[in-house]
Design a protein around this motif. Structure first.
Motif, PDB file in Angstrom:
ATOM      1  N   GLY A 129       0.817  -1.208   0.000  1.00  8.01           N
ATOM      2  CA  GLY A 129       0.000   0.000   0.000  1.00  8.01           C
ATOM      3  C   GLY A 129       0.849   1.256   0.000  1.00  8.01           C
ATOM      4  O   GLY A 129       0.580   2.209  -0.745  1.00  8.01           O
ATOM      5  N   GLU A 130       1.884   1.254   0.831  1.00  9.70           N
ATOM      6  CA  GLU A 130       2.762   2.422   0.886  1.00  9.70           C
ATOM      7  C   GLU A 130       3.470   2.663  -0.434  1.00  9.70           C
ATOM      8  O   GLU A 130       3.640   3.806  -0.865  1.00  9.70           O
ATOM      9  N   LEU A 131       3.883   1.572  -1.061  1.00 12.09           N
ATOM     10  CA  LEU A 131       4.543   1.706  -2.363  1.00 12.09           C
ATOM     11  C   LEU A 131       3.600   2.360  -3.375  1.00 12.09           C
ATOM     12  O   LEU A 131       3.978   3.288  -4.095  1.00 12.09           O
ATOM     13  N   ILE A 132       2.334   1.893  -3.405  1.00 11.35           N
ATOM     14  CA  ILE A 132       1.382   2.445  -4.371  1.00 11.35           C
ATOM     15  C   ILE A 132       1.166   3.933  -4.097  1.00 11.35           C
ATOM     16  O   ILE A 132       1.142   4.757  -5.018  1.00 11.35           O
ATOM     17  N   HIS A 133       1.059   4.289  -2.816  1.00 10.34           N
ATOM     18  CA  HIS A 133       0.933   5.709  -2.479  1.00 10.34           C
ATOM     19  C   HIS A 133       2.117   6.520  -2.962  1.00 10.34           C
ATOM     20  O   HIS A 133       1.974   7.596  -3.539  1.00 10.34           O
ATOM     21  N   TYR A 134       3.294   5.982  -2.701  1.00 10.38           N
ATOM     22  CA  TYR A 134       4.526   6.658  -3.104  1.00 10.38           C
ATOM     23  C   TYR A 134       4.524   6.884  -4.619  1.00 10.38           C
ATOM     24  O   TYR A 134       4.843   7.970  -5.109  1.00 10.38           O
ATOM     25  N   LEU A 135       4.119   5.858  -5.365  1.00 14.48           N
ATOM     26  CA  LEU A 135       4.110   5.972  -6.825  1.00 14.48           C
ATOM     27  C   LEU A 135       3.080   6.987  -7.299  1.00 14.48           C
ATOM     28  O   LEU A 135       3.302   7.728  -8.262  1.00 14.48           O
ATOM     29  N   ARG A 136       1.918   7.027  -6.603  1.00  9.13           N
ATOM     30  CA  ARG A 136       0.870   7.957  -7.026  1.00  9.13           C
ATOM     31  C   ARG A 136       1.207   9.395  -6.687  1.00  9.13           C
ATOM     32  O   ARG A 136       0.897  10.311  -7.434  1.00  9.13           O
TER      33      ARG A 136
ATOM     34  N   ALA B  59       4.141  -6.606   3.453  1.00  6.21           N
ATOM     35  CA  ALA B  59       5.439  -5.952   3.244  1.00  6.21           C
ATOM     36  C   ALA B  59       6.045  -6.393   1.917  1.00  6.21           C
ATOM     37  O   ALA B  59       5.895  -7.540   1.504  1.00  6.21           O
ATOM     38  N   LEU B  60       6.736  -5.460   1.268  1.00  4.86           N
ATOM     39  CA  LEU B  60       7.385  -5.783   0.002  1.00  4.86           C
ATOM     40  C   LEU B  60       8.385  -6.922   0.166  1.00  4.86           C
ATOM     41  O   LEU B  60       8.584  -7.723  -0.734  1.00  4.86           O
ATOM     42  N   SER B  61       9.007  -6.980   1.368  1.00  2.00           N
ATOM     43  CA  SER B  61      10.005  -8.032   1.569  1.00  2.00           C
ATOM     44  C   SER B  61       9.373  -9.421   1.487  1.00  2.00           C
ATOM     45  O   SER B  61      10.070 -10.404   1.262  1.00  2.00           O
ATOM     46  N   ASP B  62       8.035  -9.499   1.658  1.00  2.00           N
ATOM     47  CA  ASP B  62       7.371 -10.796   1.523  1.00  2.00           C
ATOM     48  C   ASP B  62       6.928 -11.077   0.080  1.00  2.00           C
ATOM     49  O   ASP B  62       6.514 -12.199  -0.234  1.00  2.00           O
ATOM     50  N   VAL B  63       6.939 -10.074  -0.754  1.00  2.00           N
ATOM     51  CA  VAL B  63       6.497 -10.251  -2.138  1.00  2.00           C
ATOM     52  C   VAL B  63       7.695 -10.423  -3.064  1.00  2.00           C
ATOM     53  O   VAL B  63       7.646 -11.158  -4.044  1.00  2.00           O
ATOM     54  N   MET B  64       8.767  -9.740  -2.712  1.00  2.00           N
ATOM     55  CA  MET B  64       9.893  -9.662  -3.661  1.00  2.00           C
ATOM     56  C   MET B  64      10.603 -10.995  -3.843  1.00  2.00           C
ATOM     57  O   MET B  64      10.530 -11.894  -3.008  1.00  2.00           O
ATOM     58  N   LYS B  65      11.274 -11.098  -4.980  1.00  4.48           N
ATOM     59  CA  LYS B  65      12.143 -12.240  -5.248  1.00  4.48           C
ATOM     60  C   LYS B  65      13.559 -11.788  -4.915  1.00  4.48           C
ATOM     61  O   LYS B  65      14.003 -10.737  -5.382  1.00  4.48           O
ATOM     62  N   ARG B  66      14.256 -12.577  -4.085  1.00  4.76           N
ATOM     63  CA  ARG B  66      15.605 -12.160  -3.678  1.00  4.76           C
ATOM     64  C   ARG B  66      16.641 -12.457  -4.758  1.00  4.76           C
ATOM     65  O   ARG B  66      17.643 -11.761  -4.894  1.00  4.76           O
ATOM     66  N   ASP B  67      16.378 -13.517  -5.496  1.00  4.61           N
ATOM     67  CA  ASP B  67      17.276 -13.918  -6.575  1.00  4.61           C
ATOM     68  C   ASP B  67      17.049 -13.040  -7.775  1.00  4.61           C
ATOM     69  O   ASP B  67      15.979 -13.084  -8.386  1.00  4.61           O
ATOM     70  N   GLN B  68      18.027 -12.253  -8.157  1.00  2.00           N
ATOM     71  CA  GLN B  68      17.821 -11.495  -9.385  1.00  2.00           C
ATOM     72  C   GLN B  68      19.133 -11.378 -10.143  1.00  2.00           C
ATOM     73  O   GLN B  68      20.208 -11.542  -9.566  1.00  2.00           O
ATOM     74  N   THR B  69      19.030 -11.131 -11.450  1.00  3.61           N
ATOM     75  CA  THR B  69      20.223 -10.994 -12.274  1.00  3.61           C
ATOM     76  C   THR B  69      20.662  -9.540 -12.226  1.00  3.61           C
ATOM     77  O   THR B  69      19.951  -8.661 -12.690  1.00  3.61           O
ATOM     78  N   LEU B  70      21.828  -9.294 -11.642  1.00  5.33           N
ATOM     79  CA  LEU B  70      22.356  -7.933 -11.595  1.00  5.33           C
ATOM     80  C   LEU B  70      23.372  -7.763 -12.718  1.00  5.33           C
ATOM     81  O   LEU B  70      24.162  -8.659 -13.000  1.00  5.33           O
ATOM     82  N   ILE B  71      23.323  -6.615 -13.355  1.00  6.83           N
ATOM     83  CA  ILE B  71      24.237  -6.345 -14.467  1.00  6.83           C
ATOM     84  C   ILE B  71      25.299  -5.353 -14.001  1.00  6.83           C
ATOM     85  O   ILE B  71      24.961  -4.233 -13.621  1.00  6.83           O
ATOM     86  N   PRO B  72      26.587  -5.748 -13.998  1.00  7.56           N
ATOM     87  CA  PRO B  72      27.632  -4.773 -13.663  1.00  7.56           C
ATOM     88  C   PRO B  72      27.682  -3.685 -14.743  1.00  7.56           C
ATOM     89  O   PRO B  72      27.503  -3.981 -15.927  1.00  7.56           O
ATOM     90  N   VAL B  73      27.933  -2.470 -14.333  1.00  2.00           N
ATOM     91  CA  VAL B  73      27.840  -1.327 -15.238  1.00  2.00           C
ATOM     92  C   VAL B  73      28.856  -1.414 -16.377  1.00  2.00           C
ATOM     93  O   VAL B  73      28.664  -0.826 -17.441  1.00  2.00           O
TER      94      VAL B  73
END
Lengths: 432, 432
Positions: free
Chosen positions: B137-144, B182-196
């Motif tokens: 909810g907080e994220l959606i508010h922040y985005l709006r 909480a976002l920490s319960d929705v997010m996927k921790r495994d992600q592909t990070l691209i070095p700059v």
């Protein structure tokens, strides 16, 4: 590693991404592969199968029962399941379908009803479509409350009462808009619709051109029937572009996991066709046997003329085949492209003709020979340029894939004309 | 159409998508192009410029003032603006940057500080990153509530206090989750990070392999600095795959919009290198001039052996170059691939050798000649297979792009060995 300790292998493979497990299976020898799959059978989920190369997947699937295959297919998204099933023998395909849940079975059967390599095979039936009367808040409620909706989607399609798409909303727009605003005020009305029968190559070009992430697929009556997402298209772009290089060289689909006999058959049939053209070219040489017997230097120099023509023709061919494949060569600029290639061929021919002509004249103290090879080089470059562009364009107009068959015609032209122009000019101008 | 009525032209072009307008500009002749741009100047927005081919864009940009270019660049996303500015002359680039708003200028300058063709040039600085303590909810508010946030995003990156990515949320997951979670319960921790600093080709392979829509770009200290979206990667996949076919044939980047003199220069320099190898091969023939003068049929048949070797070598080369480009050929399967190609070469060589050997023996009533050409064909097929795989692998290990220079070495090998094995065997076995 392989010889024995399955537990250790499992522990090593376990943290890997399914795509990496698939890569691993492709890299090992065929006999190690079975041992490896037994060791990590728990990890061999549908995601690994979806990522596997066709030939490797086929080999693994051959060892599974119809029931096991059905179980894997049910876990997959429709498009991946279709890719898995479309390569099976008809009777095995039926056996697997019989083992599946009626709903998934129906989805796969309807996808298999579309021709191969069309949007209908690529699309997924899991998408979100809602009515335009909804507000942003109502949409979010709908998405939260219906637990069996798709989870992988990047836009929400807005449809009318006949389920025809009228607009589309990116999820980011929805998240950034107040709850009470109607979707019809957020959505973009202009969207790229993909007809269900569109060829996958054309689909890929659309995605590229309009930078799409996903797109709605519609049937003949304009009703929304599926969505295609860019991750499926990325493979096609890669494959289609690779295909051209492999086809131009007659290497089939160039798959390093293909059974070796299939590879030999593909490559050999291409080589036999080329043998025919090589014999044709050498029969031109045989017309000039007497001249060669009198002046063997002709035999020394003639491969230079034919070889350089072949190189120049291949350059033009590569450019034209890619331009056709990416829709850059259209009827409106064909003449301009032909003139462009002819000018390039003329510039290259003059430069190379002058270079080789002068060198030959000086090296062999024979200006006449120099003039003959120089002129032949110019002629053969023009032949190469003309053949390099006209052959693929003609084949494309005749609905033949120019990448597959152009090279034979172009090389035949440059070989035959290379030998004929050089040896013919030598005889005609009284050099021998 | 072009000659006169600007209003009518405008009306025709106005409904088109920017990508279609860009296509149109690429298709018309250079002199019509200026007239067309004048007629539709209102429509020549930043989106059209972003879609244009490099050479066409350069030609159009040359006619604009630094101020106009700055205005166009400011409307673009960072990555497109960088693509526009990186091709300008240094002093013109400075002039344009001086005209831009400080903020956009800084973003572009920092992107230009990364080497060409790296993730740093590709990435956009407009992305959404939030703290993991937030709820949905907080994220959606922040985005709006924050109107100046990015509008084009497909996932929300979750970062820690040091702005290092700890997870990622697809927008569809957010939309399908209750407000208080909480976002920490929705997010996927495994992600592909691209070095700059990652090379763009490698970035493209990652996107393909893990079916990514967007990915976080991190600097050396692991902090989130940008995002790359798949629509930018799709162009790279297409380009990299096309590049190989064009480079193998020495056609440069094969851009049909390139000024003709540049094209001639690229192609001619490749042809001159090939002229060197053709001369080398013909010097092998010259060793056997006496034999040819005595038996001119040798000159008739010798192009068959060298030509077929060239074809077989090109097949292997195309397969190996693509396998290297797509990371399918690694140190762990090199030996297996070499053996595979050798077995294919042996099978092809035996078949072709038998075919041409028997035909020659029968046609010319000369079994000795048949044996010589058959044996030479087998030898040259093995040379072709070996060169076709060892040359690109060696070049790749030496960090040279195998697509650019392999073909010269492979053709030299098959030409030289084709002539040498055939003519050499003929002389050594006492045929002439």
């Amino acid at each position: 590693l392989e010889a024995g300790d399955d537990g250790a292998v499992y522990a090593l493979v376990e943290p890997l991404h399914p795509a990496d497990i698939a890569d691993l299976l492709e890299q090992v020898e065929a006999d190690e592969r079975s041992a490896l799959t037994r060791a990590i059978s728990d990890l061999m989920g549908s995601e690994v199968f979806a990522e596997l190369n066709d030939h490797v997947r086929e080999a693994l699937v051959d060892e599974l029962s119809a029931e096991d295959i059905a179980e894997i297919a049910e876990e997959m998204e429709t498009d991946d399941a279709v890719a898995l099933l479309e390569d099976l023998e008809p009777e095995e395909q039926q056996a697997v379908l019989a083992e599946m849940e009626p709903e998934e079975r129906a989805a796969i059967e309807s996808a298999l009803a579309y021709p191969e390599e069309t949007a209908g095979r690529l699309m997924s039936r899991d998408f979100i479509a809602v009515n335009e009367q909804l507000t942003v808040g109502e949409l979010i409620h709908y998405l939260r409350d219906n637990k069996d909706l798709a989870t992988e989607f990047w836009e929400v399609f807005i449809v009318d009462a006949h389920y025809r798409p009228v607009g589309t909303c990116q999820l980011s727009w929805i998240l950034r808009t107040d709850r009470h605003i109607a979707l019809s005020d957020v959505m973009k009305r202009d969207q790229t619709l993909i007809p269900v029968t569109m060829d996958q190559e054309e689909v890929a070009l659309r995605f590229q051109k309009y930078a799409l992430i996903s797109a709605a697929v519609v049937d003949e009556s304009g009703r929304l029937v599926g969505q295609i997402t860019v991750d499926d298209v990325v493979h096609i772009i890669q494959e289609e572009a690779s295909e051209d290089i492999l086809r131009l060289s007659g290497a089939g689909d160039g798959d390093i996991n293909e059974p070796i006999l299939m590879t030999v058959r593909t490559r050999l049939s291409w080589l036999v066709v080329n043998l025919g053209t090589a014999i044709l070219a050498s029969s031109v040489v045989s017309l000039f046997q007497d001249a060669i017997a009198r002046f063997a230097l002709l035999a020394v120099l003639m491969p230079i003329v034919s070889g350089m023509g072949g190189n120049a023709g291949t350059q033009t061919l590569a450019v034209v085949v890619r331009a056709i494949a990416t829709n850059q060569l259209t009827s409106s600029n064909t003449i301009r492209m032909v003139l462009r290639e002819l000018r390039i061929a003329m510039a290259n021919g003059l430069s190379l003709g002058l270079l080789i002509g002068t060198s030959t004249a000086l090296l062999f103290h024979n200006p006449h020979l120099g003039a003959v090879i120089g002129a032949a080089m110019i002629i053969n470059n023009l032949v190469a340029g003309l053949a390099g562009i006209l052959v693929p364009i003609t084949l494309d107009r005749a609905n033949v894939d120019p990448a597959v068959s152009s090279a034979v015609f172009v090389t035949t032209a440059t070989d035959v004309m290379g030998f004929f122009s050089f040896l013919g000019l030598a005889v005609a101008t009284g050099l021998v």
